[in-house]
Design a protein around this motif. Sequence first.
Motif, PDB file in Angstrom:
ATOM      1  N   ASP A 188       7.915  18.340  45.639  1.00 48.75           N
ATOM      2  CA  ASP A 188       7.965  17.826  47.001  1.00 48.75           C
ATOM      3  C   ASP A 188       7.055  18.644  47.917  1.00 48.75           C
ATOM      4  O   ASP A 188       6.385  19.579  47.464  1.00 48.75           O
ATOM      5  CB  ASP A 188       9.400  17.774  47.535  1.00 48.75           C
ATOM      6  N   GLU A 189       7.031  18.286  49.192  1.00 46.98           N
ATOM      7  CA  GLU A 189       6.131  18.937  50.150  1.00 46.98           C
ATOM      8  C   GLU A 189       6.442  20.424  50.337  1.00 46.98           C
ATOM      9  O   GLU A 189       5.562  21.220  50.628  1.00 46.98           O
ATOM     10  CB  GLU A 189       6.214  18.256  51.531  1.00 46.98           C
ATOM     11  N   ALA A 190       7.699  20.790  50.176  1.00 49.09           N
ATOM     12  CA  ALA A 190       8.104  22.185  50.371  1.00 49.09           C
ATOM     13  C   ALA A 190       7.769  23.064  49.170  1.00 49.09           C
ATOM     14  O   ALA A 190       8.016  24.265  49.189  1.00 49.09           O
ATOM     15  CB  ALA A 190       9.599  22.259  50.663  1.00 49.09           C
ATOM     16  N   GLY A 191       7.222  22.464  48.114  1.00 46.55           N
ATOM     17  CA  GLY A 191       6.863  23.234  46.932  1.00 46.55           C
ATOM     18  C   GLY A 191       7.977  23.338  45.912  1.00 46.55           C
ATOM     19  O   GLY A 191       7.851  24.045  44.921  1.00 46.55           O
ATOM     20  N   THR A 192       9.084  22.629  46.124  1.00 46.76           N
ATOM     21  CA  THR A 192      10.180  22.631  45.159  1.00 46.76           C
ATOM     22  C   THR A 192       9.806  21.742  43.980  1.00 46.76           C
ATOM     23  O   THR A 192       9.446  20.590  44.147  1.00 46.76           O
ATOM     24  CB  THR A 192      11.488  22.121  45.810  1.00 46.76           C
ATOM     25  N   VAL A 193       9.893  22.300  42.790  1.00 46.53           N
ATOM     26  CA  VAL A 193       9.559  21.581  41.565  1.00 46.53           C
ATOM     27  C   VAL A 193      10.855  21.089  40.928  1.00 46.53           C
ATOM     28  O   VAL A 193      11.822  21.837  40.822  1.00 46.53           O
ATOM     29  CB  VAL A 193       8.791  22.501  40.591  1.00 46.53           C
ATOM     30  N   ARG A 194      10.846  19.834  40.521  1.00 40.30           N
ATOM     31  CA  ARG A 194      12.019  19.237  39.877  1.00 40.30           C
ATOM     32  C   ARG A 194      11.636  18.714  38.495  1.00 40.30           C
ATOM     33  O   ARG A 194      10.572  18.157  38.310  1.00 40.30           O
ATOM     34  CB  ARG A 194      12.573  18.085  40.696  1.00 40.30           C
ATOM     35  N   LEU A 195      12.557  18.913  37.581  1.00 41.89           N
ATOM     36  CA  LEU A 195      12.409  18.397  36.224  1.00 41.89           C
ATOM     37  C   LEU A 195      13.655  17.579  35.925  1.00 41.89           C
ATOM     38  O   LEU A 195      14.773  18.081  36.063  1.00 41.89           O
ATOM     39  CB  LEU A 195      12.283  19.546  35.219  1.00 41.89           C
ATOM     40  N   ARG A 196      13.465  16.334  35.547  1.00 36.48           N
ATOM     41  CA  ARG A 196      14.584  15.469  35.156  1.00 36.48           C
ATOM     42  C   ARG A 196      14.441  15.149  33.674  1.00 36.48           C
ATOM     43  O   ARG A 196      13.372  14.730  33.233  1.00 36.48           O
ATOM     44  CB  ARG A 196      14.586  14.193  35.974  1.00 36.48           C
TER      45      ARG A 196
END
Length: 169
Positions: A8-16
Amino acid sequence: MPYRWSEDEAGTVRLRLWPYRSLPRRGFVAFIGVTAGFLAVPLLAVLGSKILWALLPFLLATIWAIWFALSRSYRSGEVLEELTLSAERITLTHRAPRSDPLIWETNAYWVQPMLHPTGGRVPDYLTLRGGPREVEIGAFLTPEERRALFRELLQHLAEHRHSDPGAQA
């Protein structure tokens, strides 16, 4: 691959991560329909006779048993794992059907992915070690997918550590 990375824009990386489905829902419906059709073909020869009523319960029970087994397989495969990597924390949430989510959270800087070629629950058992606990991730993936995910986890964690201005050397 049955997993997807996003940021996301805040730099949070997500893995699903989710289990692989060889038969999608639309295929499930088609399979049941085709099976019912094939089982109905022999009934055409006995239409109008008492034999039809003797065979019909067994054929309906067969269709129901196939439907029940495939439905149960779908429910057991409704596992979802989500890894969230933010500036300071890493969170792994494991959601399984009919149970509360299991959540593991620790400081992202100290997390280390571990690949265990032998000795785990599955070949190439993948875990995350951070703090006092070690948790599994992607146990439902194939060994090749776990090895690829291991490399990607190493890469994302290294990028995250180098881009974090507050990271310790």
